[in-house]
Structure formats: structure tokens, C-alpha cells
Write a protein that holds these residues in place. Structure first.
Motif, PDB file in Angstrom:
ATOM      1  N   SER A   1     -97.797  84.018 100.741  1.00 30.13           N
ATOM      2  CA  SER A   1     -98.925  84.873 101.128  1.00 30.13           C
ATOM      3  C   SER A   1     -99.818  85.187  99.932  1.00 30.13           C
ATOM      4  CB  SER A   1     -98.404  86.179 101.731  1.00 30.13           C
ATOM      5  OG  SER A   1     -97.796  86.970 100.721  1.00 30.13           O
ATOM      6  N   MET A   2    -101.024  85.606 100.225  1.00 25.72           N
ATOM      7  CA  MET A   2    -101.940  86.014  99.157  1.00 25.72           C
ATOM      8  C   MET A   2    -101.485  87.320  98.512  1.00 25.72           C
ATOM      9  SD  MET A   2    -104.066  83.735  98.496  1.00 25.72           S
ATOM     10  CE  MET A   2    -105.127  84.633  97.384  1.00 25.72           C
ATOM     11  N   LYS A   3    -100.760  88.148  99.257  1.00 23.15           N
ATOM     12  CA  LYS A   3    -100.224  89.376  98.681  1.00 23.15           C
ATOM     13  C   LYS A   3     -99.317  89.042  97.491  1.00 23.15           C
ATOM     14  CE  LYS A   3     -97.754  93.561 100.068  1.00 23.15           C
ATOM     15  NZ  LYS A   3     -97.094  94.251 101.184  1.00 23.15           N
ATOM     16  N   PHE A   4     -98.522  88.006  97.629  1.00 24.03           N
ATOM     17  CA  PHE A   4     -97.654  87.535  96.546  1.00 24.03           C
ATOM     18  C   PHE A   4     -98.484  87.150  95.324  1.00 24.03           C
ATOM     19  CE2 PHE A   4     -95.280  84.090  94.443  1.00 24.03           C
ATOM     20  CZ  PHE A   4     -94.052  84.705  94.233  1.00 24.03           C
ATOM     21  N   VAL A   5     -99.559  86.446  95.548  1.00 24.74           N
ATOM     22  CA  VAL A   5    -100.444  86.029  94.445  1.00 24.74           C
ATOM     23  C   VAL A   5    -101.061  87.246  93.766  1.00 24.74           C
ATOM     24  CG1 VAL A   5    -102.564  84.765  93.872  1.00 24.74           C
ATOM     25  CG2 VAL A   5    -100.922  83.792  95.494  1.00 24.74           C
ATOM     26  N   TYR A   6    -101.580  88.186  94.558  1.00 22.10           N
ATOM     27  CA  TYR A   6    -102.217  89.377  93.987  1.00 22.10           C
ATOM     28  C   TYR A   6    -101.226  90.198  93.165  1.00 22.10           C
ATOM     29  CZ  TYR A   6    -105.961  88.365  97.325  1.00 22.10           C
ATOM     30  OH  TYR A   6    -106.952  87.764  98.035  1.00 22.10           O
ATOM     31  N   ILE A   7    -100.006  90.352  93.667  1.00 22.03           N
ATOM     32  CA  ILE A   7     -98.984  91.110  92.933  1.00 22.03           C
ATOM     33  C   ILE A   7     -98.714  90.447  91.589  1.00 22.03           C
ATOM     34  CG2 ILE A   7     -96.520  91.677  92.911  1.00 22.03           C
ATOM     35  CD1 ILE A   7     -96.784  92.257  95.934  1.00 22.03           C
ATOM     36  N   HIS A   8     -98.648  89.133  91.573  1.00 19.85           N
ATOM     37  CA  HIS A   8     -98.378  88.432  90.312  1.00 19.85           C
ATOM     38  C   HIS A   8     -99.557  88.514  89.342  1.00 19.85           C
ATOM     39  CE1 HIS A   8     -94.795  87.038  92.312  1.00 19.85           C
ATOM     40  NE2 HIS A   8     -94.369  86.585  91.157  1.00 19.85           N
ATOM     41  N   VAL A   9    -100.751  88.443  89.859  1.00 18.36           N
ATOM     42  CA  VAL A   9    -101.924  88.587  88.979  1.00 18.36           C
ATOM     43  C   VAL A   9    -101.918  89.972  88.329  1.00 18.36           C
ATOM     44  CG1 VAL A   9    -104.451  88.783  88.975  1.00 18.36           C
ATOM     45  CG2 VAL A   9    -103.352  86.877  90.162  1.00 18.36           C
ATOM     46  N   ILE A  10    -101.647  90.996  89.137  1.00 19.62           N
ATOM     47  CA  ILE A  10    -101.601  92.357  88.597  1.00 19.62           C
ATOM     48  C   ILE A  10    -100.445  92.495  87.597  1.00 19.62           C
ATOM     49  CG2 ILE A  10    -101.153  94.771  89.208  1.00 19.62           C
ATOM     50  CD1 ILE A  10    -102.657  94.153  91.884  1.00 19.62           C
ATOM     51  N   TRP A  11     -99.273  91.971  87.977  1.00 24.69           N
ATOM     52  CA  TRP A  11     -98.088  92.064  87.111  1.00 24.69           C
ATOM     53  C   TRP A  11     -98.337  91.384  85.763  1.00 24.69           C
ATOM     54  CZ3 TRP A  11     -93.344  88.468  87.856  1.00 24.69           C
ATOM     55  CH2 TRP A  11     -92.372  88.748  86.908  1.00 24.69           C
ATOM     56  N   PHE A  12     -98.856  90.169  85.778  1.00 26.95           N
ATOM     57  CA  PHE A  12     -99.101  89.459  84.519  1.00 26.95           C
ATOM     58  C   PHE A  12    -100.169  90.158  83.695  1.00 26.95           C
ATOM     59  CE2 PHE A  12     -97.796  85.286  86.783  1.00 26.95           C
ATOM     60  CZ  PHE A  12     -96.458  85.594  86.635  1.00 26.95           C
ATOM     61  N   SER A  13    -101.209  90.632  84.341  1.00 25.70           N
ATOM     62  CA  SER A  13    -102.288  91.330  83.626  1.00 25.70           C
ATOM     63  C   SER A  13    -101.761  92.593  82.952  1.00 25.70           C
ATOM     64  CB  SER A  13    -103.414  91.692  84.590  1.00 25.70           C
ATOM     65  OG  SER A  13    -103.971  90.529  85.153  1.00 25.70           O
ATOM     66  N   LEU A  14    -100.963  93.365  83.698  1.00 27.38           N
ATOM     67  CA  LEU A  14    -100.410  94.588  83.105  1.00 27.38           C
ATOM     68  C   LEU A  14     -99.427  94.255  81.985  1.00 27.38           C
ATOM     69  CD1 LEU A  14     -99.819  96.785  86.291  1.00 27.38           C
ATOM     70  CD2 LEU A  14    -101.528  97.136  84.490  1.00 27.38           C
TER      71      LEU A  14
END
Length: 129
Positions: free
Chosen positions: A25-38
């Protein structure tokens, strides 16, 4: 439908289905983008991000396993559908053969009726003068 019910009875199948659905899902992608950015932005660790790399590698290993499980399940489902389609084709073929035999019998009976009516001379027909 029976295949899906049988598959849903096992707990590990239900868990694998949920993980696969979420990971795709795109939710999975968004969580990872936020996680890596943080992780990088807050400086949780210094470059070259060894811990982050290890975590992501482990996640990739598990996700690839779930993808393979998902592909195996999809393959099982395709087999069930293909088997059912083959049975349907065989049933339709049998029906078509019966229809062809009936059509042939009707044709033969029709030809016999025409031959019999052409050879019969009606006795009650008035003669023209």
C-alpha cells in the motif's frame, strides 16, 4: 470460494495476507519516507547509517518472503480457477456434442418426413378440370 474459506482458517495465512496487503500500500511507502527522513534528519546515527541499513535489509528479507508467499497463494488460486474453467469447458463440450446429435436426428427425421410426403399421393385431392 471454498479455497478462500479454507485458506482463511489458518492463522498464519491471515497474518501473511494482512502483512502483504499493508506492504503493498501507499501507506507503507509514506511511513517509510517519514521514518527515513526523521532518522536522517534527527541524526539518530551518523553516516553511513549502519543500523538503519541493517534494519532495512532485514525488513527487505522478510518482505521478499511475504511476497513469495503471496505469489504462491495467488498461484494456488489460479490453479483452482483454471481447474474450474476446464471443468466448465468440458461440460460445455459435452452439451455441444449432445446438441449436434439432436440436430442431426432432427435433420434426418425432417428428411424422412419430406420423402414420405413427396411419395404419398393424396386421394382426397380434387382434380382440376
Amino acid at each position: 470460494m471454498q479455497h478462500l474459506r479454507e485458506r482463511g482458517r489458518r492463522r498464519e495465512n491471515r497474518i501473511a495476507d494482512r502483512i502483504t496487503r499493508f506492504a503493498g500500500s501507499m501507506k507503507f511507502v509514506y511511513i517509510h519516507v517519514i521514518w527515513f527522513s526523521l532518522w536522517i534528519g534527527l541524526g539518530v546515527e551518523d553516516y553511513p547509517f549502519g543500523l538503519l541499513t541493517m534494519i532495512v535489509s532485514l525488513e527487505a528479507i522478510f518482505l521478499s518472503t511475504f511476497v513469495m508467499i503471496s505469489e504462491n497463494r495467488a498461484d494456488e488460486k489460479r490453479h483452482v480457477i483454471a481447474d474450474e474453467a476446464w471443468r466448465t469447458v468440458q461440460d460445455e463440450s459435452d452439451q455441444n456434442e449432445r446438441l449436434l446429435r439432436l440436430s442431426q436426428e432432427i435433420l434426418e427425421l425432417t428428411q424422412e418426413i419430406h420423402a414420405a410426403s413427396a411419395s404419398a399421393t393424396p386421394a382426397s385431392r380434387p382434380r382440376a378440370q
